[in-house]
Write a protein that holds these residues in place. Structure first.
Motif, PDB file in Angstrom:
ATOM      1  N   PRO A 343       0.794  -1.229   0.000  1.00  0.00           N
ATOM      2  CA  PRO A 343       0.000   0.000   0.000  1.00  0.00           C
ATOM      3  C   PRO A 343       0.830   1.285   0.000  1.00  0.00           C
ATOM      4  O   PRO A 343       0.347   2.322  -0.418  1.00  0.00           O
ATOM      5  CB  PRO A 343      -0.835  -0.112   1.274  1.00  0.00           C
ATOM      6  N   TYR A 351       2.507  -0.128   6.845  1.00  0.00           N
ATOM      7  CA  TYR A 351       1.928  -1.342   6.243  1.00  0.00           C
ATOM      8  C   TYR A 351       2.997  -2.364   5.885  1.00  0.00           C
ATOM      9  O   TYR A 351       2.707  -3.346   5.203  1.00  0.00           O
ATOM     10  CB  TYR A 351       1.080  -1.037   4.998  1.00  0.00           C
ATOM     11  N   TYR A 356      -1.748  -6.652   0.349  1.00  0.00           N
ATOM     12  CA  TYR A 356      -3.103  -6.643   0.914  1.00  0.00           C
ATOM     13  C   TYR A 356      -4.108  -7.002  -0.186  1.00  0.00           C
ATOM     14  O   TYR A 356      -3.743  -7.078  -1.351  1.00  0.00           O
ATOM     15  CB  TYR A 356      -3.452  -5.233   1.431  1.00  0.00           C
ATOM     16  N   TRP A 357      -5.372  -7.102   0.180  1.00  0.00           N
ATOM     17  CA  TRP A 357      -6.414  -7.337  -0.826  1.00  0.00           C
ATOM     18  C   TRP A 357      -6.537  -6.158  -1.787  1.00  0.00           C
ATOM     19  O   TRP A 357      -7.152  -6.249  -2.831  1.00  0.00           O
ATOM     20  CB  TRP A 357      -7.774  -7.634  -0.159  1.00  0.00           C
ATOM     21  N   ASP A 358      -5.911  -5.034  -1.430  1.00  0.00           N
ATOM     22  CA  ASP A 358      -5.905  -3.852  -2.293  1.00  0.00           C
ATOM     23  C   ASP A 358      -5.476  -4.223  -3.713  1.00  0.00           C
ATOM     24  O   ASP A 358      -5.972  -3.674  -4.699  1.00  0.00           O
ATOM     25  CB  ASP A 358      -4.890  -2.808  -1.780  1.00  0.00           C
ATOM     26  N   MET A 408      -4.427 -11.532   5.176  1.00  0.00           N
ATOM     27  CA  MET A 408      -4.811 -10.121   5.019  1.00  0.00           C
ATOM     28  C   MET A 408      -3.572  -9.309   4.649  1.00  0.00           C
ATOM     29  O   MET A 408      -3.637  -8.359   3.897  1.00  0.00           O
ATOM     30  CB  MET A 408      -5.392  -9.600   6.337  1.00  0.00           C
ATOM     31  N   GLU A 488     -13.843  -1.616   8.663  1.00  0.00           N
ATOM     32  CA  GLU A 488     -13.134  -2.062   9.869  1.00  0.00           C
ATOM     33  C   GLU A 488     -13.601  -1.321  11.119  1.00  0.00           C
ATOM     34  O   GLU A 488     -13.059  -1.532  12.199  1.00  0.00           O
ATOM     35  CB  GLU A 488     -11.620  -1.887   9.679  1.00  0.00           C
ATOM     36  N   LYS A 601     -16.148   3.058   7.730  1.00  0.00           N
ATOM     37  CA  LYS A 601     -14.813   3.514   7.329  1.00  0.00           C
ATOM     38  C   LYS A 601     -14.693   3.591   5.807  1.00  0.00           C
ATOM     39  O   LYS A 601     -14.128   4.522   5.247  1.00  0.00           O
ATOM     40  CB  LYS A 601     -13.773   2.542   7.889  1.00  0.00           C
ATOM     41  N   GLN A 602     -15.175   2.556   5.137  1.00  0.00           N
ATOM     42  CA  GLN A 602     -15.010   2.511   3.676  1.00  0.00           C
ATOM     43  C   GLN A 602     -16.123   1.661   3.085  1.00  0.00           C
ATOM     44  O   GLN A 602     -16.784   0.905   3.791  1.00  0.00           O
ATOM     45  CB  GLN A 602     -13.652   1.918   3.313  1.00  0.00           C
ATOM     46  N   SER A 636     -10.685   5.367   4.921  1.00  0.00           N
ATOM     47  CA  SER A 636      -9.708   4.576   4.163  1.00  0.00           C
ATOM     48  C   SER A 636      -9.621   5.228   2.794  1.00  0.00           C
ATOM     49  O   SER A 636     -10.651   5.597   2.204  1.00  0.00           O
ATOM     50  CB  SER A 636     -10.182   3.134   4.013  1.00  0.00           C
ATOM     51  N   LEU A 638      -9.233   3.873   0.208  1.00  0.00           N
ATOM     52  CA  LEU A 638      -9.812   2.999  -0.814  1.00  0.00           C
ATOM     53  C   LEU A 638     -11.302   3.262  -1.007  1.00  0.00           C
ATOM     54  O   LEU A 638     -11.930   2.652  -1.864  1.00  0.00           O
ATOM     55  CB  LEU A 638      -9.621   1.528  -0.407  1.00  0.00           C
TER      56      LEU A 638
HETATM   57  C1  BGC Z   1      -8.097  -0.513   4.905  1.00  0.00           C
HETATM   58  C2  BGC Z   1      -7.963  -1.865   4.258  1.00  0.00           C
HETATM   59  C3  BGC Z   1      -6.718  -1.864   3.402  1.00  0.00           C
HETATM   60  C4  BGC Z   1      -5.488  -1.432   4.204  1.00  0.00           C
HETATM   61  C5  BGC Z   1      -4.263  -1.262   3.334  1.00  0.00           C
HETATM   62  C6  BGC Z   1      -6.834  -0.198   5.700  1.00  0.00           C
HETATM   63  O1  BGC Z   1      -6.935   1.059   6.279  1.00  0.00           O
HETATM   64  O2  BGC Z   1      -9.210  -0.480   5.767  1.00  0.00           O
HETATM   65  O3  BGC Z   1      -9.096  -2.140   3.454  1.00  0.00           O
HETATM   66  O4  BGC Z   1      -6.513  -3.131   2.892  1.00  0.00           O
HETATM   67  O5  BGC Z   1      -5.737  -0.192   4.817  1.00  0.00           O
HETATM   68  O6  BGC Z   1      -4.462  -0.275   2.365  1.00  0.00           O
END
Ligand code: BGC
Length: 767
Positions: A343, A351, A356-358, A408, A488, A601-602, A636, A638
């Protein structure tokens, strides 16, 4: 929010030096080439606030987990991409005064990130305490054509003095990670070597045992003439330097060329590292800085041909979208299936640099459309190669029979995240990995991927979901308890609509792919079934039963899907009712208060609408959008892109544009006050998605590209390049028309605003 970056179409420009902004700029002006990268630290010594950052892709350290109370199933460590040896260092001392922008008077200063050609430039005039003034111009880059090479040209003019200048061109491996859990240093020295104008330092990571050899060579010119410097070697622990002194007369120009390389044991036998580093440096020095820079610039021109987005009428938006695309390509080039997209990319340590799933949910659409097919394929293969580890991860949590739970957060397939509500519960990530396979095949039509790799992954994922749900006698449905959705800001909830939806979809998709592979290549199917010990009849029947009987929480009065069973029990307040002083919630409220609140959050339910939009009509989308968006705090990075795309789909152009603005200049304007930690690389792909999938409404349906474009009010036009199944298209949307240029030999069919067209080379429509 900051506003100090000058607006320019191709360049990121900072004028005047403000030490308070230095760490932010170090992130924004970062360089990378997919193999290595670095923050925009200064070459010369800097005693002010700085976050030193050099990173070598794939080289990580398993930093021992730190938690208050250990819970069974926690991962032992959090993998971190390491802050690696600093190869840019050029310590400059004039007489007995060290050049240090923190202690000098900075008379003028300019930092430029040239995105068209892929280099960083810095120009400044500084006055030392003695009144001596120097003018400096530096350029540097991480080569994308030779991705183990970095190069620097450092020019210094003695403006008003004659004096001896002492230079130390060094590699410093005595570095540490700011995010180290136990304040430990992660590197040990293996060897160092200095010969004439070259210096090499080989370091090894503790525990993981990666060897990285960093080599430099240095050339010095006086007024354009090569001077044969006799470098005095300097060796300290984890440090090699080449020292020399030059007498400068007033007006003299000194030029230092520094070529560097990072080679790692990931790619070479350990005993060949030094030799390879030496060969790299020799080749780079022989080519010379200008030739390397020309290659760099030419390669970026090619990249931009495939991926540029041109926005007319809004320089800030133009600069921002290019910045996002540029940083994505600096982070990941797709050449190596062992690498992925952290990220923060190569711009900071937060991070841990892990995956991540991103990647699957946000970056895959970007790379599919803007890079050769193998690039996304490599991202998928990354997960395929980690399937065994995903199965082990699931076993650790009590799952069996080849059920796979992808982590994750990971570096090598093992889970690294150690907050129980995420590690154990934020399992929707498994769905994104399956969805990326679907997305890839939908876009490319590369069905062979399914039989060779995809199906095996899908079976592991489907098995996981089939074990994670349970039958509720009360509801007479399958339910999923104790999860954390993409939001989250609530944990341990039951029946998160998004998770239930993607779980059932994964099982359905696994069944469809199994059918397809079986029909097209029965032998391959049989071989694979044997490898994974598939009990076809029983397992498929169970998956289908779960798909047919999954529980989806819904409120009939409101006409919306419920984010989770208890969502409506929460006090329903809108974000607009929150005092400004309470935002961002994650900095202002206790975690307990956040968890009990209705604030999101997102995108969560809406993330499901984004993935599975064809299942829902606009009416139901509108109801859900109007319900959830006002409750979403977008904390977030995202989040806004999904809202931009859905708002665009609903024809809400104004809101689509507002959401786009929140992502596109997030880092350039430091919206969230956190750019100094590094850039939000993965959400940059979301910015691209907002333009291409949002404003241009691009979708792939039944193998055909669809567009449903609109032009944001402030813009005169926007255009973008995409690759699709061998064709390269340029799509331009202006006030009165949509024009698509087909750069490929064969015709291509597209649907624009619901009407089908065949494009030979050029098509203009007035929708
Ligand atoms: C987000 C996650 C994301 C992670 C890395 C977190 O703040 O909630 O969805 O995977 O950041 O970007």
């Amino acid at each position: 929010m900051k506003n100090y970056i000058q607006k320019n179409e191709w360049n990121i420009i900072e004028e005047d030096f403000d030490p308070h902004l230095n760490k932010i700029s170090e992130s924004i002006f970062s360089l990378g080439n997919g193999r290595m990268g670095q923050r925009a630290n200064f070459e010369e010594h800097y005693s002010g606030e700085t976050l030193q950052g050099n990173y070598v892709a794939g080289v990580y350290y398993p930093d021992k987990t730190r938690v208050g109370w250990w819970k069974n199933g926690y991962p032992e460590y959090f993998a971190k991409v390491l802050n690696a040896a600093n190869w840019i260092g050029l310590d400059i001392t004039i007489g007995d005064e060290r050049l240090d922008l923190f202690t000098c008077k900075v008379i003028n200063f300019k930092r430029i990130l040239n995105m068209q050609s892929g280099y960083l430039e810095r120009l400044f005039t500084a006055e030392l305490k003695s009144g001596k003034q120097v003018q400096v111009n530096t350029k540097r880059f991480c080569s994308i054509t030779s991705d183990e090479i970095g190069a620097i040209r450092y020019e210094l003019i003695a403006l008003n003095f004659s004096e001896t200048i002492h230079i130390n061109s060094f590699v410093d491996g005595d570095v540490k990670n700011q995010d180290s859990n136990y304040d430990e240093k992660f590197w040990e020295e293996v060897s160092s070597e200095i010969t004439d104008d070259e210096a090499y330092l080989t370091l090894k990571t503790k525990k993981t045992g990666f060897d990285v050899c960093t080599g430099i060579s240095t050339q010095i010119l006086l007024n354009g003439e090569n001077i044969n410097s006799d470098f005095e070697p300097e060796k300290k622990e984890k440090f090699v330097g080449l020292r020399t002194s030059v007498n400068l007369n007033q007006g003299d120009a000194l030029t230092i060329f520094k070529f560097a390389t990072n080679v790692s044991s990931e790619n070479y036998e350990r005993e060949h590292l030094l030799k390879t580093a030496n060969a790299n440096i020799t080749e780079a020095a022989a080519k010379g800085f200008e030739t390397l820079l020309k290659e760099q610039s030419d390669a970026w021109v090619e990249k931009w041909k495939e991926s540029d987005i041109v926005i007319e009428g809004d320089i800030a938006a133009q600069q921002a979208i290019r910045f996002n695309i540029f940083q994505l390509f600096q982070t990941y080039t797709g050449k190596d299936a062992r690498l992925n997209i952290g990220p923060k990319g190569f711009t900071g340590e937060k991070y841990g640099g892990s995956t991540y799933w991103d990647t699957e949910a946000y970056c895959v659409p970007f790379y599919l459309a803007t890079a050769p097919q193998e690039v996304t394929r490599n991202l998928l293969l990354y997960r395929y190669k980690q399937l065994d580890k995903a199965i082990e991860n699931a076993e650790k949590l009590g799952f069996k029979n080849g059920a796979a739970l992808y982590p994750m957060v990971t570096m090598n397939g093992e889970e690294c995240h150690n907050e129980w509500e995420i590690t154990f519960e934020e399992i929707h990530r498994n769905g994104a990995i399956a969805y990326a396979i679907f997305n890839y095949v939908r876009y490319t039509n590369d069905e062979s991927y399914l039989k060779d790799y995809g199906l095996e992954v899908l079976i592991g994922i489907a098995r996981f979901w089939s074990q994670r749900v349970n039958w509720s006698a009360d509801k007479q449905k399958y339910v999923m308890l104790g999860v954390t959705g993409p939001n989250e800001y609530e944990n341990n909830v039951n029946n998160n609509w998004y998770t239930n939806t993607i779980a059932a979809w994964c099982m359905q998709y696994a069944l469809e792919v199994a059918e397809l592979v079986k029909a097209n290549d029965p032998q391959k199917f049989a071989e694979m079934a044997k490898i994974v010990s598939l009990d076809e009849a029983a397992e498929f029947e169970l998956w289908q039963k779960i798909v047919d009987n999954m529980y989806y929480p819904e409120d009939e009065n409101l006409g919306v899907f419920l984010q989770q069973d208890g969502y409506l029990d929460k006090e329903q307040i809108l974000v607009s009712e929150l005092p400004a002083a309470d935002r961002p919630l994650n900095q202002k409220w206790s975690w307990d208060r956040i968890l009990r609140s209705c604030f999101i959050k997102q995108a969560d339910v809406l993330q499901g609408f984004y993935f599975f939009e064809d299942r829902f009509d606009d009416e139901i989308l509108r109801r859900n959008f109007d319900f959830y968006e006002p409750r979403t705090v977008h904390e977030s990075s995202l989040s806004p892109c999904v809202h931009a795309i859905l708002a665009a789909k609903l024809g809400d152009e104004k809101r689509a544009y507002e959401f786009y603005l929140r992502t596109s200049r997030l880092d350039l304007d430091d919206y969230n006050n956190d750019t100094e930690d590094g850039l939000h690389i993965t959400s940059m792909a979301g910015t691209w998605m907002s333009v291409v999938e949002g404003f241009a409404g691009m979708r792939v349906r039944n193998g055909v590209l669809h567009f449903n474009p609109f032009l944001p009010e402030k813009w005169n036009s926007f255009s973008f390049n995409i690759s699709f199944r061998g064709a390269v298209l340029n799509v331009r949307v202006s006030k009165e028309k949509v024009r698509i240029i087909n750069h490929s030999e064969s015709d291509i069919s597209v649907v624009i605003s619901g009407k089908q067209h065949t494009i030979q080379s050029d098509l203009t429509v007035m929708p």
